[in-house]
Structure formats: C-alpha cells, structure tokens
Write an enzyme that holds these catalytic residues in place. Structure first.
Site, PDB file in Angstrom:
ATOM      1  N   CYS A 247      -0.438 -20.102  23.641  1.00 41.47           N
ATOM      2  CA  CYS A 247      -0.029 -20.032  25.059  1.00 41.47           C
ATOM      3  C   CYS A 247       0.638 -18.477  25.521  1.00 41.47           C
ATOM      4  O   CYS A 247       0.387 -18.015  26.575  1.00 41.47           O
ATOM      5  CB  CYS A 247       0.875 -21.042  25.327  1.00 41.47           C
ATOM      6  SG  CYS A 247       2.214 -21.452  24.468  1.00 41.47           S
TER       7      CYS A 247
ATOM      8  N   HIS B 132       7.073 -21.898  24.471  1.00 43.64           N
ATOM      9  CA  HIS B 132       5.974 -21.940  25.127  1.00 43.64           C
ATOM     10  C   HIS B 132       6.154 -21.292  26.522  1.00 43.64           C
ATOM     11  O   HIS B 132       7.163 -21.489  27.079  1.00 43.64           O
ATOM     12  CB  HIS B 132       5.639 -23.556  25.501  1.00 43.64           C
ATOM     13  CG  HIS B 132       4.331 -23.759  26.398  1.00 43.64           C
ATOM     14  ND1 HIS B 132       3.153 -23.637  26.115  1.00 43.64           N
ATOM     15  CD2 HIS B 132       4.517 -24.056  27.655  1.00 43.64           C
ATOM     16  CE1 HIS B 132       2.464 -23.858  27.176  1.00 43.64           C
ATOM     17  NE2 HIS B 132       3.413 -24.078  28.323  1.00 43.64           N
TER      18      HIS B 132
END
Length: 536
Positions: free
Chosen positions: A108, A38
C-alpha cells in the site's frame, strides 16, 4: 473535474498492529519498530488504497482500522477526477493488480507514493516506503512477515471488505456512477417526503378554499375567477422544487456544474486556443504502422502499438495505454535506426491524441522517463518535418485545460545531466518555430506563443519565460509577418506585458514600435492599443 482552486490531497497513516509491533518487536525481531505502517491517499472525498484484493476505495476513515494515526497534507491537485479515475483503473489492471501485492516489497505504501506523485508531485515519507529495507535485513523479513500474518491474518483485505474495487472489468465511470446513485437515492427519498408533506398541506387548504368558493357561488355566482386564480396558485406551488436542508439538491449541483462549464466556455470564447483539429488519427496510425514495418519490435512494443490502435482508432480510454507505452514512444523518437517518417507519424498520432481530454493520463506518466519532452528539448537538431510534427502536438495540447497546464509546469527535472522543466522545453519549441524561416513552422510557432501567453496561470509561471518569449515576439515583428502571425504575436506581447513589468521596457528599448503596424487590421489595432497603454 478539479476546480480552479484545486482539490486537497491527504495521506492517511495507520499502524496495522495498533501498537503491538512496538511492544512485541524487541522479543521477536531483536529490535524495536514503532509500527507497521499502512497508508492511503484521500482525494475527491474518497480513500484509495492497495492490498491483496487490488486497488480499493471507501469513504475516508471508514475502515476497521478506525481513525488514522496521522494525517499528512500532501498538497493540491488539479488533475480532473475522470482522468484520475482512468489512471486508477489502469494501475488496477497492471502494476497494482491484486496478484502483484506483496506485504513488504510491493504494498500500500508504494501505491500511495506513486499516486501522490501523479496527483501533486508529492512523496510518501521515505521512512514509511522503505521501512522493510531500512529496518530489516533479508533474514529477518520472513520473521516480520510471519508476525504480521498472526496479527493481521487477512492483511488489508478484511479491513477494506466493504470498499469499491477498481479494476478493468469495472466501467471507468463506475465509482462516479456508484456515488451518484447513492446521492440520488437519498435525495429522492427526501424529495418524496417533502412533496408528500406539501401535497397534504395544499390538499387541506384546497378543501377550505373549496368550501368558501361554494358559499360564494351560492351567494352571487361570481366564484369562477377566484377558482381559476387559486388553481393557478396551487399549480405554481406544486411546481416548485423544495429546498433540501440536508445539503445541495440535485438541481443545485446541476446549476453549479452548468455555471462552471459556462465560466470555462467564457474563458475559451475570450481567448480560444489555436489548435489543429483537421488531423486524422486513424490515418496517422496507419502511417505509423506502415513505417514501422521491418523494424524489430519486442513483444512489449508490439503490445504498445496495439494499445495505441485501441486508444486512437477504436476510441478506448487512455487507461488502455500500459506502463511500457512511453518506452515504446521513447524508442521510436530516439532510435537512429528508425526512419524519420516513423517519428513524424508517432508525433502526429500524439497530436491527434492531444485533442482528447484524457491524454493527461499519458502526459503525467511521462514524468518518469521524460521521453517526449527530452526529445522536444533537442528541437534545434531535428529535421524540419519532425519539428513541424512536434510543434503540432504541442499546440494541440492547449485544447484542454489539464494538458495545457502540463506544458507549463515549472518544477525542474533532470535529463541527461541537464536541469529542465516542462515550461522551458515548451518555450524552446515555441521560440525555435516562431523564428524559423519556414512558413509552416512559423505558423505553429506563433500559434504556440499565442496559446502560452493567453493561458490564465499564475504570474510565477511567466516569470520563468516572459522575457524569452517577448524577445522572440519582437524579433518576428521586425520581419513584418503576415497579418495572422502579426496578430498572434502582438496579442502575446499584450498578455505578456500584463504579466511582467520587464516586457514593456523591452518593447520600448528593443522595438520595433508597435504603432508602426496600425492600419493592418482592426484586431491588430486593438492589440496595439493594449500594448501602448502599458508603455505609458
């Protein structure tokens, strides 16, 4: 706004599974993956990220993921904060709305990659963005999705529950206002505490002084002068703003902002750009709409035309211009079935837009298609009317710092198999118009040359085009242009001579001798003096 030194851009990299993916993936997937990555972009002292709730931001490192596993410095951005904030608002209601989020295919990392390109032309490491495609054949993606849902039931939504969301329903100034309110609240509490302390000390001293004054009055009746003097001193002390030990006060920040604005104004006052503010954006939009009547526009193109009206006529921010807007402009500029009048009107609409600071958002989006600069690169083949409208647009881009810097980017990109850069296309437009036999084109060409040469940028930028601009300036000078155009040309030569040692040599070898134009005007003589100093 970004400072002259720029603002650092960092990439925060996290493993959503905190090491579990590395441990469990062999058993579940039949192969090992080091982590489920992430990422977030950290800029302007905020951490920006994308998840099922859309685009969110928080203080750097303040999520439940803890400290990032890795921090990668991506570079430095000179994009003003307000432009960046408008850009984020636009993404939050289009490409990166919450409903568009997908754990593997649109997540993301894709968001971080796009924002990094916008801010400083950097990219998120390819092994992170393409993890799903690289590590997982399609049959295994469902297995990984199931595993992640067990490890991270709420995806990134729970992680950033306390962040600030960025979407169209928020005012474009929401984040700035939110931060200012918090800073003002803390500063106000500190200020009140310090004022209370000072007030107590002053009151105590005043009581002591009052006793002394009373004794003095009782003794000889001469205490009035001292009383007035002390009262004035107390008022002076009370008027002072206490110094905050916790950091700069609101007054300090205001002073710093005023100094920055004064410095920008000083630069503009010294060499103000030549721009054309008499262009009427509302009228130009009406002309564009009329010239497009009868053209078969798609639903997306009609929407883009409506967005232009909101931006140019209604005064909305550039965030209203959607992802398809530049495709619409690209078609107007390149479709041979569309009349030249429509292209001129579209370019004049852009020229009116260029006077607004937030036009930078639109310009940065053009890095994908190069619809505007690709068209501009073919200026030699355009009708004079289109050349003039294009030059007008390029000149007006120098009204604001961020858009003028966009004109001078040196990073190369490919257009129809040809390597180009923003500064080379800008220079080509400048030279073509400067050496045009048509007075109107020469007017914009000399304005653009003046704007480019007087721009305060690093020398490496002018290394790309100094000689080409100087040669064009010298050729125009040989034609004995009007005083205004001569002054712009000699001013450009004087500035270029400061940037490159080759320019004085060119002036001496190629000619003409600048001294031959002495007496044209006082300001022309001033530029001749600057050039002659470099020729010695």
């Amino acid at each position: 706004m970004a400072s002259e030194e720029g603002v650092p851009v960092d990439l925060y990299i996290y493993d959503l599974t905190h090491g579990l993916a590395s441990f469990l993936s062999p058993a579940i997937l039949g192969r090992q993956i080091e982590g489920v990555w992430h990422t977030a972009i950290v800029v302007y002292e905020r951490e920006y990220f994308y998840g099922g709730s859309g685009i969110t931001s928080c203080a750097p490192g303040s999520t439940s993921l803890g400290a990032p596993q890795q921090v990668e410095k991506l570079g430095t951005t000179f994009v003003p904060f307000q432009i960046f904030n408008d850009y984020i608002q636009g993404l939050g209601t289009t490409t990166y709305a919450g409903s568009a989020y997908h754990l593997l295919d649109h997540n993301c990392n894709h968001f971080s990659d796009e924002v990094a390109q916008f801010l400083c032309g950097a990219r998120v490491p390819k092994h992170i963005v393409s993890q799903a495609e690289r590590d997982l054949p399609p049959p295994l993606r469902l297995a990984l999705t199931s595993m992640l849902e067990q490890m991270v039931p709420d995806g990134t939504q729970a992680v950033y529950a306390n962040g600030v969301r960025h979407s169209r329903q928020d005012s474009p100034d929401y984040l700035t206002l939110n931060n200012q309110i918090e800073e003002a609240r803390i500063a106000s509490q500190e200020l009140d505490a310090r004022r209370n302390t000072i007030a107590e000390k002053l009151a105590k001293k005043e009581r002591k002084k009052e006793k002394k004054r009373k004794k003095q009055r009782d003794h000889d009746g001469t205490g009035d002068a001292e009383e007035n003097e002390m009262a004035e001193a107390v008022e002076a002390v009370e008027a002072r703003e206490p110094v905050s030990l916790a950091g700069p006060s609101s007054r300090d920040l205001d002073v710093e902002d005023e100094e920055r604005k004064a410095e920008e104004q000083r630069k503009r006052s010294r060499d103000p750009p030549v721009v054309y503010k008499d262009i009427d954006g509302v009228q130009e939009f009406e002309t564009l709409s009329k010239t497009l009547e009868g053209v078969d526009l798609s639903a997306e193109e009609k929407q883009s035309l409506d967005e232009l009206q909101q931006y140019l006529v209604q005064g909305e921010g550039s965030w209203v211009l959607g992802d398809d807007f530049l495709s619409f402009i690209g078609r107007v500029l390149s479709d041979p079935d569309i009349k030249s009048e429509a292209r001129c009107a579209a370019l004049r609409c852009l020229a009116a837009s260029a006077l607004r600071e937030d036009v930078s958002l639109l310009l940065h989006q053009d890095r994908r298609q190069h619809a505007i600069l690709g068209y501009a690169n073919g200026i030699d083949a355009l009708p004079p009317e289109e050349q003039l409208a294009l030059a007008l647009f390029m000149c007006n881009l120098f009204e604001n710092t961020s858009s003028s810097e966009w004109c001078l980017y040196i990073s190369e990109w490919e257009y129809r198999g040809q390597p180009l850069s923003n500064i080379r296309v800008t220079t080509k437009v400048c030279v073509s118009c400067t050496l045009s036999p048509q007075t109107e084109l020469r007017e914009c060409g000399t304005a653009l040359m003046y704007n480019i040469a007087c721009k305060e940028v690093k020398t490496v930028v002018f290394d790309e085009v100094c000689v080409e601009l100087a040669m064009a300036a010298l050729q125009l000078t040989q034609w004995a242009p009007a005083e205004e155009h001569l002054w712009r040309t000699l001013t450009a030569l004087a500035r270029l001579a400061q940037h490159s040692s080759e320019v004085p040599q060119l002036i001496a070898i190629v000619g003409p001798d600048p001294a031959a134009y002495r007496g044209t005007s006082a300001r022309v003589d001033e530029q001749i003096d600057l050039i002659m100093k470099k020729l010695k």
